[in-house]
Design an enzyme around this catalytic site. Structure first.
Site, PDB file in Angstrom:
ATOM      1  CE  LYS A  72      -5.886   4.928  10.790  1.00 50.17           C
ATOM      2  NZ  LYS A  72      -5.922   3.659  10.062  1.00 50.17           N
ATOM      3  CG  ASN A  93     -10.706   3.040  12.126  1.00 54.44           C
ATOM      4  OD1 ASN A  93     -11.436   2.703  13.052  1.00 54.44           O
ATOM      5  ND2 ASN A  93     -10.836   2.546  10.911  1.00 54.44           N
ATOM      6  N   GLY A 132       4.495  -6.860   4.985  1.00 52.98           N
ATOM      7  CA  GLY A 132       4.565  -5.563   5.660  1.00 52.98           C
ATOM      8  C   GLY A 132       4.266  -5.694   7.139  1.00 52.98           C
ATOM      9  CG  ASN A 133       7.187  -4.973   9.571  1.00 52.12           C
ATOM     10  OD1 ASN A 133       7.769  -5.512   8.636  1.00 52.12           O
ATOM     11  ND2 ASN A 133       7.655  -3.897  10.159  1.00 52.12           N
ATOM     12  N   GLY A 134       3.601  -2.661   9.216  1.00 49.82           N
ATOM     13  CA  GLY A 134       3.259  -1.315   9.685  1.00 49.82           C
ATOM     14  C   GLY A 134       1.906  -1.291  10.377  1.00 49.82           C
ATOM     15  CB  ALA A 136      -2.464  -1.416   7.130  1.00 50.91           C
TER      16      ALA A 136
END
Ligand code: NAP
Length: 287
Positions: A72, A93, A132-134, A136
């Site tokens: 990505k 994407n 979360g902090n990835g 997505a």
């Protein structure tokens, strides 16, 4: 089955691994219903082979493709144009072929937003909590900015990654605040939108949840609980939030909507969303 002829055009998804991708299921179901002479194929491409593969796509006339892990970010230098949304997210994407080269965007943002836009909420009054902090989470942040949320709370377990995530958002119209999971009991009662972007609760660890039940019980009735995970459906997080009176949105809807937007870019036609939804549910044995 799609009837392949001498004029059939090629679409696909690149990734590594790719065999579990649900994209071929929904795209081929839609293409068949639309009567479009395309096939959508999974391509397993190693990171080291990305450049060669994309040059090959040019040679054989691929019309467009989806991009998943681990490509990505690395796909970006191979494109002649990247949309503002994809630049903001920092990942592409969806790619399509043009006369001047490959163009890329990120349809995860619009895919995330589609189910939220069916609700009539005053987003300027809402401070979402993102778990979360990835990768997505980045699309979800951009989505919340587009909704007009003035502040966004990010909850992560790794302080260094959390700080890097916060610092990566320069000149954003919304303020990004960071918190650790132990602060959730104070945060959760104040929010109307709680989004899980961690893989916690994903198959096969279906009895896990990103939020302890005693904390989730503090969620306001009527708040939205959104889980990006699509298997199981619903996740334990969503099932418990629903019991608490929350409006729940599952990851299958985001997957479906981001795919539908990509298909419209490639074919320039409105895709049959219900056919795509049913094909995914049938494949996942959710009916
Ligand atoms: P990612 O880049 O690896 O990010 C995962 C995030 O979750 C990181 O912040 C990670 O924290 C955190 N995390 C992982 N395990 C955790 C645990 N046990 N406890 C607490 N936090 C944990 O992954 P991603 O690409 O963002 O994907 C995340 C999820 O979203 C996956 O389940 C994926 O399938 C789903 N997703 C769904 C869609 C859709 O269309 N529905 C689209 C994209 C992604 P650390 O950095 O500290 O490890």
């Amino acid at each position: 089955m799609t009837y392949i002829t001498g004029t059939t055009q090629l679409l696909g998804v690149i990734g590594d691994p790719i065999k579990h991708s649900l994209s071929p299921v929904m795209h081929n179901a839609a293409l068949q219903e639309m009567g479009e002479n395309y096939v959508y194929v999974p391509f397993s491409i190693k990171a080291k082979d990305l450049k060669t593969a994309i040059a090959g796509f040019e040679t054989i006339g691929v019309k467009g493709f989806s991009v998943t892990i681990p490509h990505k970010l690395e796909i970006m230098p191979l494109l002649c144009e990247i949309t503002k949304t994809a630049k903001l997210v920092g990942a592409v994407n969806t790619v399509w072929h043009t006369e001047t080269g490959w163009k890329g965007t990120n349809t995860d943002v619009a895919g995330f937003l589609a189910p939220l836009k069916t609700l009539s909420h005053d987003w300027s009054q809402i401070t979402p909590i993102i778990l979360g902090n990835g990768g997505a989470a980045r699309a979800v942040v951009v989505g919340c900015v587009e909704l007009g949320c003035p502040e966004i709370h990010i909850v992560g377990r790794n302080l260094q990654k959390l700080a890097e995530f916060q610092n990566s958002w320069a000149n954003l119209s919304s303020k990004v605040n960071i918190f650790t999971p132990d602060q959730l009991p104070e945060l959760i009662p104040q929010t109307q939108l709680l989004v899980n972007t961690t893989p916690v609760g994903m198959y096969p660890k279906t009895d896990e949840s990103p939020v302890e039940l005693r904390v989730l019980e503090k969620l306001a009735t009527g708040a939205i609980a959104y889980d990006l995970i699509y298997t199981p459906n619903p996740t334990q997080f969503l099932a418990q939030a629903r019991q608490k009176g929350a409006i729940i949105i599952d990851g299958l809807e985001m997957l479906l909507q981001q795919g539908a937007i990509a298909l419209e870019i490639w074919t320039k036609k409105k895709p049959p969303i219900e056919i795509m939804r049913q094909s995914l549910k049938k494949h996942l044995k959710l009916n």
